[in-house]
Scaffold this active site. Structure first.
Site, PDB file in Angstrom:
ATOM      1  CB  THR A 250       0.275  -3.522 -21.144  1.00  0.00           C
ATOM      2  OG1 THR A 250       1.472  -4.292 -20.987  1.00  0.00           O
ATOM      3  CG2 THR A 250      -0.686  -4.286 -22.038  1.00  0.00           C
ATOM      4  CD  GLU A 467       7.874  -5.850  14.955  1.00  0.00           C
ATOM      5  OE1 GLU A 467       8.107  -4.759  14.391  1.00  0.00           O
ATOM      6  OE2 GLU A 467       8.153  -6.947  14.437  1.00  0.00           O
TER       7      GLU A 467
END
Length: 662
Positions: A250, A467
């Site tokens: 755009t 983690e």
């Protein structure tokens, strides 16, 4: 040689039709005055507003004993009108009787009584007059009469309805000389004339050099057509801009509107279709009619896939004939029997695979321009464009920011720059520092930090080992991206995260797929090894690796048992069919191979973590202590990744060092 001036279209001033005395805002006051006058006359003339309504008890005790009643008229078997003798109308005893100048007092009833039924009223009247002689008894007559209120009761709604439609039609016809009833068939495109250009130019578009050259060629043809026509060249009738979201499709069209010195029509593909049948095709015709009147001109259709979906038997289940008729009209206008000269059509979409083949053929959209995600050098240029209006600190290094943002689109980079400005403003600083940009990057990628989120010590310990499992597994896997840091601070929806620096790849090998799956399973494997129990915290990891495994087996042909087969449908035609593009036996075989692939990867991950269990425990304890472990701490704890495939160039090491300082 004289310079070529752009063709300017001088429009004659439109002649406004003379106003009718019944049009305009003055007509509303005329209608209002007439209505008020009409109602006022009725209130003064109607006898229903000049008489007094009484009860039967009051009539029997007060009025009837005077023996001065002339007659009683029962109207419509509902109301009894009581008339007094003429010589009594001036008596003060009957001063409640209004002497209307428009009515004679002899013909105006003095009182009215609501009767329940005629028989009951006659019986009560006869009992009340039993002692009177027959000659002095009151005469009762019957009549049927249409009240003016009955007519007024249906005239008022009709008048309101007519007034409402007059008001709506006036509002619809505002600013349009055509019939307002058919305005919904006109195009809704916004037009940018040559004297009102867009503020965006090609200088505002960073990167996309090849795409800019092709689009600028279209603009140059409109400015200097003789350069091309003298060689027999023809300008493309249509240009299709294709690329992922945020790559600047755009923005490229807005730059064309700013650079081209011709009228520019812009609209969205969804604006063609409305609730009325035939509106889409009518708007397409009107759009090209207006564009041809102002030729040479440019039409830009954003998100053309809203009306350009492929036609076929599969779409028959959708029963959307309105969209197909709009597409048919668009195909005809682009390259049909009638001439279409001087009008260039730009279109943008991020789903070219579902567009109709007739729309993409040469002669309609001759040129397809693919806008890809920017590389490192293009990201530097994009950062420079979005930083032009920012107050930057002395330590801002654009090359480092470009290195730490692989896979980011132009829209993502614009968002990072804006977030960095907001963070700096929140800190009340005079300039935007490098730390603010890095924090904005983390904010865009992972979400907002939620340090205030309350997590129990037991859950925090599970998150830390989860983690740490990702970090240790990925550290000892060959084809996993370089690990930057590990954190157990909640961010967005996640309770912890492991940050990597992805490599810019064009293809992914089977070994890379397998290592990525193993690294994603590191959190679940660490929980099982340490706690002998697993939790629901690995749901995102399991979802990701399941999709990867099915893509490897069914799409990329990377499984030995299935072989080099791909059931991927780029046109998405099979998604609307009832069934899969393979047999039940093949579906069972694919499921078994996916399950076996993930199981082997899980066992491999458990072996890696079991071998380095001591380092896994140390890293988890360090996470519980510091919450965030940086690259230097990981190297000190796990050792350097000194293999050749893990080495990074000096610039990347500098980028990681700068990243870890924050």
């Amino acid at each position: 040689m004289e310079s070529q001036q752009p063709n300017k279209i001088h429009k004659q001033p439109e002649k406004k039709p003379p106003k009718s005395p019944l049009n305009g805002s003055g007509s509303l006051w005329i209608y209002l005055i007439i209505s008020v006058t009409f109602i006022a006359l009725y209130l003064f003339i109607s006898p229903e507003f000049t008489t007094k309504e009484i009860s039967w008890k009051e009539f029997e005790n007060t009025i009837l004993p005077t023996e001065k009643i002339e007659q009683i008229i029962i109207v419509n078997k509902e109301i009894a009108e009581i008339y007094v003798k003429a010589k009594l109308t001036d008596s003060t005893k009957y001063d409640q009787i209004t002497d209307n100048s428009f009515n004679l007092s002899q013909t105006t009833p003095a009182y009215t009584i609501q009767i329940g039924s005629v028989d009951s009223f006659e019986n009560k009247l006869e009992k009340a007059q039993q002692e009177l002689p027959t000659a002095d008894r009151i005469t009762v007559t019957y009549t049927s009469r249409s009240s003016f209120l009955d007519i007024f009761s249906w005239l008022i709604p009709l008048g309101i309805l007519i007034f409402f439609w007059i008001f709506i039609l006036k509002r619809m016809s505002t600013g349009s000389g055509s019939n307002p009833l058919f305005n919904f068939g006109k195009t809704t495109a916004r037009i940018s004339e040559t004297d009102k250009k867009s503020s965006v130019s090609f200088n505002d578009i960073a990167g996309l050099k090849e795409a800019k050259v092709e689009v600028m060629e279209v603009v140059d043809f409109l400015k200097n057509p003789e350069t091309y026509t003298k060689l027999g060249a023809k300008i493309p009738k249509g240009v299709m801009l294709v690329g992922p979201p945020g790559t600047g499709k755009t923005l490229m069209a807005r730059a064309v509107a700013g650079e081209a010195q011709v009228p520019f029509f812009s609209l969205s593909g969804s604006e063609f279709v409305e609730m009325f049948v035939g509106v889409g095709a009518s708007r397409v015709r009107d759009l090209f009619k207006r564009a041809k009147e102002k030729a040479p001109s440019i039409i830009f259709i954003d998100e053309i896939d809203a009306v350009g979906r492929s036609r076929g038997k599969v779409n028959a289940f959708q029963t959307n004939d309105e969209r197909e008729s709009t597409l048919n009209q668009l195909l005809t206008e682009l390259d049909g029997f009638g001439p279409n000269t001087g009008v260039i059509v730009l279109a943008a979409t991020n789903r070219p695979d579902i567009l109709d083949k007739a729309l993409l053929r040469p002669g309609r959209f001759d040129r397809h321009i693919y806008l890809e995600l920017p590389n490192k050098h293009e990201r530097e240029e994009i950062f420079k464009v979005h930083m032009r209006n920012l107050v930057l600190g002395e330590d801002v290094a654009i090359d480092i920011l470009a290195t730490l943002s692989p896979g980011f689109s132009g829209a993502d980079i614009a968002n990072i720059c804006n977030e960095a400005a907001l963070i700096a403003a929140r800190k009340k600083t005079e300039a935007i520092m490098q730390e603010d940009f890095l924090e904005a990057r983390d904010r865009v990628v992972g979400g907002l930090e939620r340090k205030s989120k309350i997590i129990s010590p037991k859950e925090k310990k599970i998150i830390a080992f989860h983690e740490a499992g990702h970090a240790v597994a990925s550290w000892y896997l060959e084809h996993v991206d370089s690990l930057v840091k590990v954190s157990i601070i909640p961010r967005g929806k996640s309770l912890g995260s492991a940050w990597y620096l992805p490599e810019e790849r064009q293809i992914v090998t089977k070994s890379q797929f397998m290592d990525q799956i193993c690294a994603s399973l590191g959190g679940r494997a660490a929980e099982e090894i340490i706690f002998n129990e697993i939790s629901s915290g690995a749901i995102d990891d399991l979802e990701k690796i399941t999709k990867q495994a099915y893509a490897m087996v069914a799409y990329y042909g990377l499984d030995e048992s299935i072989g080099p087969l791909s059931f991927f449908d780029s046109s998405e035609q099979s998604r609307t069919l009832f069934g899969k593009p393979y047999s039940e036996h093949m579906a069972k075989l694919i499921d078994e191979e996916v399950q076996q692939l993930i199981s082997k990867s899980y066992q491999r991950t458990k072996e890696i973590l079991t071998t380095h269990k001591a380092k896994l425990i140390q890293l988890a304890e360090l996470l519980l202590k510091k919450e965030t472990v940086e690259k230097e701490d990981l190297i000190e704890l796990l050792g350097a990744r000194d293999r050749k495939f893990l080495e990074t160039d000096d610039h990347t090491n500098q980028s990681l060092s700068q990243f870890n300082k924050t």
